[in-house]
Design an enzyme around this catalytic site. Structure first.
Site, mmCIF file in Angstrom:
data_model
loop_
_atom_site.group_PDB
_atom_site.id
_atom_site.type_symbol
_atom_site.label_atom_id
_atom_site.label_comp_id
_atom_site.label_asym_id
_atom_site.label_seq_id
_atom_site.Cartn_x
_atom_site.Cartn_y
_atom_site.Cartn_z
ATOM 1 C CG PHE A 74 -2.020 -0.840 1.129
ATOM 2 C CD1 PHE A 74 -3.351 -0.244 -0.022
ATOM 3 C CD2 PHE A 74 -2.298 -1.908 1.760
ATOM 4 C CE1 PHE A 74 -4.179 -1.330 0.111
ATOM 5 C CE2 PHE A 74 -3.412 -2.948 1.260
ATOM 6 C CZ PHE A 74 -4.411 -2.289 0.492
ATOM 7 C CD GLU A 75 2.731 3.489 3.806
ATOM 8 O OE1 GLU A 75 2.861 4.581 2.825
ATOM 9 O OE2 GLU A 75 1.868 3.370 4.568
#
Length: 279
Positions: free
Chosen positions: A14-15
């Site tokens: 997600f990052e």
């Protein structure tokens, strides 16, 4: 506890990784770099190597592992720990500390705590699709392989009073169970006397093993007598609810619910934790 490879992969997915400083939202105070590393040490136009990004990530993970370990007071399995570290990595240790998610979790209410992930999906007051997806993945991981003894059956409809009926007695006066929030100075013996019941009965109704251990803000159930026709009932909205679905669940109509809730102007605009009167 330490983050597993599953947790590490979840956060990285997600990052993402960016080797040049950026601001995900223009109004943010600080810049971000690497795998979501954010803070005053990141400057505009700053560039780093992949090795530096990995080092930032290692230190950030350790910091958020500590935040979860320090604040959670109940047993966690690896999936739950990974989900909480991912949440804290994204939202911050302060958000975890003040969240209802942590409060419910430390009360041993694992399922109710899991439902709190859904609420952390906004940035600057706007729902972001990326956060919706991330919270869904964290919640899914948190609930994966949840031991049965930790599952608290979700009380989807939290009514202000529930009717306890006895067969073959056609009276409109019934035993009713109401709720009460514990305040400073309360004791189970004092409350039992106030409500005309016994400590043992209150323990049975609330699953309390030690009558000397109740805490401020705890919700207690107690029995009283009331007229069935005058009992108001409420439904607490959960993720996925709509007024049509709620009306069907309680055997009523959308128009009847709207009449009881004049504040609802648009039946499509209800939100989690909102209380809706259904009787």
């Amino acid at each position: 506890m330490k983050l597993s490879n599953t947790g590490l992969s979840l956060i990285k997915s997600f990052e993402g990784v960016r080797l040049t400083a950026y601001k995900a939202v223009p109004t943010e105070e600080h810049w971000t770099i690497g795998y979501g590393h954010y803070g005053p040490d990141v400057k505009q136009n700053m560039r780093i190597t992949q090795d530096q990004a990995d080092e930032y990530f290692r230190k950030d993970v350790a910091r958020f592992e500590k935040a979860v370990n320090d604040n959670v007071k109940v047993p966690l399995n690896q999936n739950q720990f990974d989900a909480l570290v991912s949440f804290t990595y994204n939202c911050g240790a302060g958000a975890l500390q003040r969240s209802d998610l942590l409060k419910l979790l430390n009360q041993g209410k694992y399922k109710e705590a899991a439902d709190q992930f859904d609420l952390w999906n906004k940035s600057s007051g706007k729902v972001l699709n990326g956060l919706v997806k991330r919270r869904a993945k964290e919640k899914e991981l948190f609930l994966k392989d949840l031991p049965k003894e930790k599952v608290v059956k979700p009380n989807i409809e939290k009514v202000s009073a529930e009717i306890v009926t006895k067969p073959n007695k056609p009276s409109t006066t019934k035993k009713v169970i109401k709720t009460y929030k514990v305040k400073s100075g309360d004791a189970l013996s004092k409350l039992a006397s106030k409500w005309g019941t016994t400590v043992k009965r209150l323990q049975e109704l609330n699953g309390i093993k030690n009558p000397d251990k109740i805490y401020i803000g705890q919700t207690l159930k107690y029995e009283t007598t009331g007229n069935v026709d005058n009992i108001k009932q409420y439904h607490t909205v959960v993720s996925g609810d709509n007024v049509t679905k709620i009306a069907k669940k309680y055997g009523t109509t959308v128009s009847a619910i709207k009449k009881l809730n004049p504040g609802i102007k648009n039946i499509n605009l209800i939100y989690p934790k909102q209380k809706i009167r259904i009787k």
